[in-house]
Design a protein around this motif. Structure first.
Motif, PDB file in Angstrom:
ATOM      1  N   LEU A 197     -14.832 -21.890  69.845  1.00 20.88           N
ATOM      2  CA  LEU A 197     -14.410 -20.957  68.797  1.00 20.88           C
ATOM      3  C   LEU A 197     -13.536 -19.895  69.450  1.00 20.88           C
ATOM      4  O   LEU A 197     -13.904 -19.338  70.482  1.00 20.88           O
ATOM      5  CB  LEU A 197     -15.645 -20.274  68.180  1.00 20.88           C
ATOM      6  CG  LEU A 197     -15.394 -18.954  67.430  1.00 20.88           C
ATOM      7  CD1 LEU A 197     -14.616 -19.200  66.146  1.00 20.88           C
ATOM      8  CD2 LEU A 197     -16.717 -18.250  67.130  1.00 20.88           C
ATOM      9  N   ILE A 198     -12.364 -19.641  68.843  1.00 26.59           N
ATOM     10  CA  ILE A 198     -11.517 -18.553  69.349  1.00 26.59           C
ATOM     11  C   ILE A 198     -11.476 -17.441  68.309  1.00 26.59           C
ATOM     12  O   ILE A 198     -11.256 -17.699  67.127  1.00 26.59           O
ATOM     13  CB  ILE A 198     -10.065 -19.027  69.639  1.00 26.59           C
ATOM     14  CG1 ILE A 198     -10.060 -20.329  70.456  1.00 26.59           C
ATOM     15  CG2 ILE A 198      -9.278 -17.935  70.375  1.00 26.59           C
ATOM     16  CD1 ILE A 198      -8.651 -20.893  70.701  1.00 26.59           C
ATOM     17  N   THR A 199     -11.720 -16.225  68.747  1.00 28.02           N
ATOM     18  CA  THR A 199     -11.582 -15.060  67.876  1.00 28.02           C
ATOM     19  C   THR A 199     -10.785 -14.004  68.639  1.00 28.02           C
ATOM     20  O   THR A 199     -10.387 -14.227  69.785  1.00 28.02           O
ATOM     21  CB  THR A 199     -12.963 -14.537  67.403  1.00 28.02           C
ATOM     22  OG1 THR A 199     -12.784 -13.470  66.461  1.00 28.02           O
ATOM     23  CG2 THR A 199     -13.819 -14.045  68.557  1.00 28.02           C
TER      24      THR A 199
ATOM     25  N   LEU B  65     -17.722 -23.025  58.516  1.00 27.27           N
ATOM     26  CA  LEU B  65     -18.781 -23.038  59.528  1.00 27.27           C
ATOM     27  C   LEU B  65     -18.429 -22.146  60.717  1.00 27.27           C
ATOM     28  O   LEU B  65     -19.246 -21.380  61.213  1.00 27.27           O
ATOM     29  CB  LEU B  65     -19.003 -24.476  60.032  1.00 27.27           C
ATOM     30  CG  LEU B  65     -20.321 -25.124  59.606  1.00 27.27           C
ATOM     31  CD1 LEU B  65     -20.284 -26.612  59.910  1.00 27.27           C
ATOM     32  CD2 LEU B  65     -21.488 -24.445  60.300  1.00 27.27           C
ATOM     33  N   LEU B  66     -17.164 -22.286  61.147  1.00 27.63           N
ATOM     34  CA  LEU B  66     -16.686 -21.500  62.271  1.00 27.63           C
ATOM     35  C   LEU B  66     -16.651 -20.006  61.922  1.00 27.63           C
ATOM     36  O   LEU B  66     -16.930 -19.157  62.769  1.00 27.63           O
ATOM     37  CB  LEU B  66     -15.271 -21.976  62.649  1.00 27.63           C
ATOM     38  CG  LEU B  66     -14.983 -22.221  64.127  1.00 27.63           C
ATOM     39  CD1 LEU B  66     -16.058 -23.082  64.766  1.00 27.63           C
ATOM     40  CD2 LEU B  66     -13.613 -22.846  64.313  1.00 27.63           C
ATOM     41  N   ALA B  67     -16.319 -19.707  60.661  1.00 24.16           N
ATOM     42  CA  ALA B  67     -16.284 -18.300  60.225  1.00 24.16           C
ATOM     43  C   ALA B  67     -17.691 -17.714  60.302  1.00 24.16           C
ATOM     44  O   ALA B  67     -17.872 -16.563  60.725  1.00 24.16           O
ATOM     45  CB  ALA B  67     -15.725 -18.189  58.820  1.00 24.16           C
ATOM     46  N   GLY B  68     -18.690 -18.500  59.924  1.00 25.10           N
ATOM     47  CA  GLY B  68     -20.074 -18.047  60.011  1.00 25.10           C
ATOM     48  C   GLY B  68     -20.461 -17.760  61.458  1.00 25.10           C
ATOM     49  O   GLY B  68     -21.124 -16.754  61.752  1.00 25.10           O
ATOM     50  N   ARG B  69     -20.028 -18.619  62.344  1.00 23.86           N
ATOM     51  CA  ARG B  69     -20.317 -18.438  63.763  1.00 23.86           C
ATOM     52  C   ARG B  69     -19.624 -17.173  64.286  1.00 23.86           C
ATOM     53  O   ARG B  69     -20.195 -16.425  65.106  1.00 23.86           O
ATOM     54  CB  ARG B  69     -19.823 -19.686  64.509  1.00 23.86           C
ATOM     55  CG  ARG B  69     -20.274 -19.816  65.944  1.00 23.86           C
ATOM     56  CD  ARG B  69     -19.881 -21.192  66.478  1.00 23.86           C
ATOM     57  NE  ARG B  69     -19.663 -21.191  67.914  1.00 23.86           N
ATOM     58  CZ  ARG B  69     -18.983 -22.128  68.573  1.00 23.86           C
ATOM     59  NH1 ARG B  69     -18.447 -23.165  67.913  1.00 23.86           N
ATOM     60  NH2 ARG B  69     -18.837 -22.056  69.876  1.00 23.86           N
TER      61      ARG B  69
END
Lengths: 293, 293
Positions: B103-105, B168-172
């Motif tokens: 995951l990249i943020t 899903l990734l947004a939740g993470r």
């Protein structure tokens, strides 16, 4: 040594009379009480209940809702801590009643309108020396009074150059504010107003504009930067209206300079001139960093 | 209960990779290290000496001057904490190398230019979720890192609505920032930029204008009001140029609104309309007081 000298001098005043016991007046009272517990500190105000509460809080040794001639006998200092539009009238009224060795000073954020009005009053002009301790807070009322509010703060003294008998009184005024912790800076009233328009009155307006433009709905997305940048905008609107109205032309000139500078940023952004944007921001950064270095 | 859940989730990440170890990157590192001492925290930067110093300070468990594919295996979070103009390019480059459950943020103060650039990159758009924790300070560098910097601060998450596989990734991502102490607010990138122009970028410009216009000679006559109102203007000019350039049109619009409001004050002063002046200042006072109440 300096402390010793200071103490002797404050003790040489029989009493300090504070007209307007709010944040500033209350802090003057607290500072005098702390430095010279034997000196009488008399509060003058409109509301008996508030004055009694200030006395109960240990700020005042006595109070009254009007200044009596008997209070103005002997050697005393009167500090007028009212909103700026009320100061000159009060100074002249007190001067009429003074019988003793009375010095009148003030704590107003503007000086020319006050000094001009006092100078046109023969009696008042001989016993008044204007002052502006640069200290305060956006929370008014004596409940926020602080005996250390003036510690290491600049106090501008505007010696009345049109009244030649005043040098001695000006020295006494400097000594008074110095004893409360202030560093003294001498300026003319006009120079004071020109500089304070830039260092205090314009910043207040800029903070007010920033606070208004953001809109209430967006407040949850503000951070500590916004909080600090707009803190002064929470100051009492009526007090600030009087200050702005008392320094109109200097503030209009300061706004003009801010408008020019803001337009430079807008143009740089519109023209995608990021080098120019960097130059502007770097100049501001450099200027602000001088303050902490 | 919440704490327990949070801990489990951060533990489920094998490692956190921080690209750009300055004030924000260093604070993310410090917050992860404090909350999960067994999690690997790898710093990526340009200067070996600085990275080693950050490791010596306990912020990093390892570091490198480039991102290796092997670092991006397994389940990990990459947090890009670079100046805003460098974020999108770095996200795409990392996405090319990612092999694991990555995951990249980011922590950029502008979102549309970043999200638009990332969305045009097929691989990056599927593993990136933009974020903006509204926290910081005018002092840069990991030396000012603070493991509590994000405590109770808003973090805006800009879920990518054009990439449907992302929920899903947004939740993470939400979970990651929540664990560092943030309160999560979901917004589109465009809405974020419009609001932040008013809550952060315009306040910075207003502070910069105020700091520049005052002039160095007058700094001794500034008080705590000026100090607070201009504090953010001491922020790094290059970083802020990138932010402004990354949110040009929204900031130009915000400047326009500030210019209109400032002109209202000027006109009221010029026309000696003190009732109008009081109305303007009272509106600002009311708006700002909402923040503390």
């Amino acid at each position: 040594m300096m402390d010793g000298m200071a103490e002797i001098s404050l003790e040489s005043e029989e009493r300090v009379i504070i007209v307007g016991v709010g944040l500033i007046g209350g802090s003057v009272a607290a500072a005098v009480r702390r430095r010279n517990p034997t000196c009488d500190v008399i509060g003058i105000g409109r509301c008996e209940k508030r004055l009694q509460a200030a006395a109960d809080a240990g700020l005042l040794t006595d109070w009254s809702t009007e200044v009596a001639s008997s209070t103005l006998a002997g050697r005393c200092v009167v500090v007028v801590c009212l909103p700026v539009h009320l100061i000159a009238g009060q100074v002249c009224q007190i001067a009429e009643l003074a019988t003793g060795d009375v010095l009148i000073t003030d704590a107003g954020s503007v000086k020319s309108v006050i000094c001009d009005a006092v100078n046109s009053h023969p009696r008042a002009s001989r016993i008044f020396v204007g002052a502006h301790p640069i200290a305060g807070g956006e929370q008014g009322g004596f409940e926020h009074a602080d005996s250390e509010l003036f510690e290491d703060k600049v106090c501008v003294i505007t010696e009345n150059d049109s009244a030649p008998a005043l040098p001695l009184l000006a020295g006494r005024t400097r000594q008074f504010w110095r004893q409360l912790g202030c560093r003294i800076v001498d300026m003319t009233a006009r120079e004071h107003d020109r500089v304070l328009a830039l260092t205090s009155h314009l910043p207040h307006l800029m903070a007010a504009v920033t606070a208004t433009v953001v809109g209430s709905d967006n407040l949850p997305l503000t951070g500590s930067g916004f909080r600090d940048a707009t803190r002064i905008a929470a100051g009492d609107a009526a007090l600030w209206t009087a200050i702005m109205a008392g320094n109109r032309s200097c503030i209009v000139e300061a706004i003009g300079r801010a408008e020019e500078e803001l337009a430079l940023y807008r143009t740089a952004l519109e023209q995608q001139d990021d080098d120019r944007l960097l130059t502007l921001l770097a100049a501001a950064e450099k200027c602000r960093r001088k303050l902490t270095s």
